[in-house]
Design a protein around this motif. Structure first.
Motif, PDB file in Angstrom:
ATOM      1  N   CYS A  43      -3.450  -5.264 -23.630  1.00 57.63           N
ATOM      2  CA  CYS A  43      -4.792  -4.762 -23.667  1.00 57.63           C
ATOM      3  C   CYS A  43      -5.354  -5.351 -22.219  1.00 57.63           C
ATOM      4  CB  CYS A  43      -5.868  -5.179 -24.330  1.00 57.63           C
ATOM      5  SG  CYS A  43      -5.487  -4.327 -26.160  1.00 57.63           S
ATOM      6  N   VAL A  44      -5.738  -4.538 -21.189  1.00 54.00           N
ATOM      7  CA  VAL A  44      -6.312  -4.849 -20.007  1.00 54.00           C
ATOM      8  C   VAL A  44      -7.539  -4.322 -19.595  1.00 54.00           C
ATOM      9  CG1 VAL A  44      -3.798  -4.848 -18.848  1.00 54.00           C
ATOM     10  CG2 VAL A  44      -5.274  -2.720 -18.774  1.00 54.00           C
ATOM     11  N   LYS A  45      -8.386  -5.115 -18.940  1.00 52.39           N
ATOM     12  CA  LYS A  45      -9.639  -4.842 -18.564  1.00 52.39           C
ATOM     13  C   LYS A  45      -9.894  -4.682 -17.129  1.00 52.39           C
ATOM     14  CE  LYS A  45     -13.994  -4.084 -19.623  1.00 52.39           C
ATOM     15  NZ  LYS A  45     -14.575  -2.884 -20.182  1.00 52.39           N
ATOM     16  N   LEU A  46     -10.762  -3.631 -16.570  1.00 52.27           N
ATOM     17  CA  LEU A  46     -10.780  -3.629 -15.241  1.00 52.27           C
ATOM     18  C   LEU A  46     -11.696  -4.780 -14.639  1.00 52.27           C
ATOM     19  CD1 LEU A  46     -10.260  -2.196 -12.695  1.00 52.27           C
ATOM     20  CD2 LEU A  46     -12.237  -0.702 -13.028  1.00 52.27           C
ATOM     21  N   PHE A  47     -11.405  -5.545 -13.855  1.00 54.15           N
ATOM     22  CA  PHE A  47     -12.161  -6.571 -13.212  1.00 54.15           C
ATOM     23  C   PHE A  47     -12.516  -6.310 -11.679  1.00 54.15           C
ATOM     24  CE2 PHE A  47     -12.605 -10.666 -11.268  1.00 54.15           C
ATOM     25  CZ  PHE A  47     -13.654 -11.328 -11.885  1.00 54.15           C
ATOM     26  N   SER A  48     -13.937  -6.625 -11.237  1.00 46.74           N
ATOM     27  CA  SER A  48     -14.076  -6.185 -10.078  1.00 46.74           C
ATOM     28  C   SER A  48     -14.519  -7.506  -9.650  1.00 46.74           C
ATOM     29  CB  SER A  48     -15.220  -5.015  -9.894  1.00 46.74           C
ATOM     30  OG  SER A  48     -14.726  -3.656 -10.476  1.00 46.74           O
ATOM     31  N   TYR A  49     -14.463  -7.736  -8.322  1.00 47.52           N
ATOM     32  CA  TYR A  49     -15.150  -8.972  -7.623  1.00 47.52           C
ATOM     33  C   TYR A  49     -15.157  -8.428  -6.105  1.00 47.52           C
ATOM     34  CZ  TYR A  49     -15.103 -13.408  -5.058  1.00 47.52           C
ATOM     35  OH  TYR A  49     -15.581 -14.463  -4.304  1.00 47.52           O
ATOM     36  N   GLU A  50     -16.642  -8.713  -5.768  1.00 53.53           N
ATOM     37  CA  GLU A  50     -17.243  -8.305  -4.633  1.00 53.53           C
ATOM     38  C   GLU A  50     -17.256  -9.585  -3.690  1.00 53.53           C
ATOM     39  OE1 GLU A  50     -21.536  -7.702  -2.854  1.00 53.53           O
ATOM     40  OE2 GLU A  50     -20.904  -5.919  -3.896  1.00 53.53           O
ATOM     41  N   VAL A  51     -16.578  -9.656  -2.604  1.00 56.28           N
ATOM     42  CA  VAL A  51     -16.434 -10.950  -1.589  1.00 56.28           C
ATOM     43  C   VAL A  51     -17.986 -10.752  -0.812  1.00 56.28           C
ATOM     44  CG1 VAL A  51     -15.624 -11.695   0.392  1.00 56.28           C
ATOM     45  CG2 VAL A  51     -14.044 -10.622  -1.151  1.00 56.28           C
ATOM     46  N   PRO A  52     -18.644 -11.964  -0.895  1.00 56.15           N
ATOM     47  CA  PRO A  52     -20.200 -11.932  -0.667  1.00 56.15           C
ATOM     48  C   PRO A  52     -20.148 -11.961   0.843  1.00 56.15           C
ATOM     49  CG  PRO A  52     -19.483 -13.940  -1.281  1.00 56.15           C
ATOM     50  CD  PRO A  52     -18.360 -13.306  -1.493  1.00 56.15           C
ATOM     51  N   TYR A  53     -19.077 -11.654   1.666  1.00 53.65           N
ATOM     52  CA  TYR A  53     -19.034 -11.948   3.149  1.00 53.65           C
ATOM     53  C   TYR A  53     -18.344 -10.650   3.717  1.00 53.65           C
ATOM     54  CZ  TYR A  53     -20.244 -16.503   1.646  1.00 53.65           C
ATOM     55  OH  TYR A  53     -20.614 -17.642   0.795  1.00 53.65           O
ATOM     56  N   ALA A  54     -18.592 -10.496   5.121  1.00 51.52           N
ATOM     57  CA  ALA A  54     -17.799  -9.531   5.709  1.00 51.52           C
ATOM     58  C   ALA A  54     -16.409  -9.989   6.056  1.00 51.52           C
ATOM     59  CB  ALA A  54     -18.319  -9.109   6.868  1.00 51.52           C
ATOM     60  N   CYS A  55     -15.378  -9.191   5.599  1.00 49.40           N
ATOM     61  CA  CYS A  55     -14.021  -9.683   5.701  1.00 49.40           C
ATOM     62  C   CYS A  55     -13.363  -9.072   6.975  1.00 49.40           C
ATOM     63  CB  CYS A  55     -13.076  -9.246   4.540  1.00 49.40           C
ATOM     64  SG  CYS A  55     -13.635  -9.984   3.117  1.00 49.40           S
ATOM     65  N   VAL A  56     -12.976  -9.818   7.861  1.00 54.53           N
ATOM     66  CA  VAL A  56     -12.154  -9.381   9.244  1.00 54.53           C
ATOM     67  C   VAL A  56     -10.683  -9.472   9.013  1.00 54.53           C
ATOM     68  CG1 VAL A  56     -14.436  -9.853  10.360  1.00 54.53           C
ATOM     69  CG2 VAL A  56     -12.543 -11.702  10.217  1.00 54.53           C
ATOM     70  N   GLU A  57      -9.955  -8.411   9.901  1.00 52.55           N
ATOM     71  CA  GLU A  57      -8.567  -8.626  10.055  1.00 52.55           C
ATOM     72  C   GLU A  57      -8.392  -8.620  11.457  1.00 52.55           C
ATOM     73  OE1 GLU A  57      -6.591  -5.587   8.225  1.00 52.55           O
ATOM     74  OE2 GLU A  57      -7.343  -6.319   6.158  1.00 52.55           O
ATOM     75  N   PHE A  58      -7.539  -9.505  12.114  1.00 54.11           N
ATOM     76  CA  PHE A  58      -7.303  -9.492  13.329  1.00 54.11           C
ATOM     77  C   PHE A  58      -5.841  -9.996  13.604  1.00 54.11           C
ATOM     78  CE2 PHE A  58      -8.919 -13.496  11.801  1.00 54.11           C
ATOM     79  CZ  PHE A  58      -7.913 -14.467  12.277  1.00 54.11           C
ATOM     80  N   GLY A  59      -5.386  -9.583  15.022  1.00 56.62           N
ATOM     81  CA  GLY A  59      -4.283  -9.749  15.362  1.00 56.62           C
ATOM     82  C   GLY A  59      -3.539 -11.230  15.787  1.00 56.62           C
ATOM     83  N   SER A  60      -2.528 -11.401  16.028  1.00 53.94           N
ATOM     84  CA  SER A  60      -1.904 -12.546  16.316  1.00 53.94           C
ATOM     85  C   SER A  60      -2.627 -12.896  17.671  1.00 53.94           C
ATOM     86  CB  SER A  60      -0.611 -12.714  16.455  1.00 53.94           C
ATOM     87  OG  SER A  60       0.044 -11.744  17.212  1.00 53.94           O
TER      88      SER A  60
END
Length: 129
Positions: A43-60
């Motif tokens: 049995c599985v249950k959907l679990f949601s997690y909200e990151v409380p901050y803005a997430c950024v992605e950037f290059g090397s």
């Protein structure tokens, strides 16, 4: 504890963690397991997690590529309730620690039929404050 079963079980049976509260139609769960010809059903249950901050992605080189404000991540988590067919007991080793994640990993490794059943009703892990 499964290795301690000595009686000859002929039907699929339910195993559940002792620290969960769940509202489930057990008949529907067992029917799903049988209809899917499953060796083991988790049995599985959907679990949601909200990151409380803005997430950024950037290059090397430090160049900003994207930003997501407070993203929500969704995962299906193990709900701690299972249906096992009697044949699965042969896989459980005697006299050594062998938990359910290890059992399911071994079943997948042996190409057994392993299914998941998504819980849509109430579920709570009371082992976590």
């Amino acid at each position: 504890a499964l290795s301690l079963i000595t009686e000859n079980i002929q039907e699929p049976f339910i195993v559940a963690n002792a620290d969960i509260l769940v509202h489930i139609d057990v008949g529907e769960l067992l029917q799903y397991h049988v209809q899917q010809s499953s060796d083991a059903t988790m049995c599985v249950k959907l679990f949601s997690y909200e990151v409380p901050y803005a997430c950024v992605e950037f290059g090397s080189d430090g160049t900003l590529e994207s930003m997501k404000e407070k993203p929500t991540h969704n995962y299906h988590v193990n709900a701690g309730m299972y249906v096992l067919s009697p044949s699965v007991l042969q896989i459980v080793p005697k006299d050594e620690y062998f938990d359910m994640p290890s059992l399911f990993a071994e079943l997948v490794k042996q190409n057994k039929t392993v299914k998941v059943f998504e819980l849509s009703d109430y579920w709570l892990d009371i082992g976590r404050p």
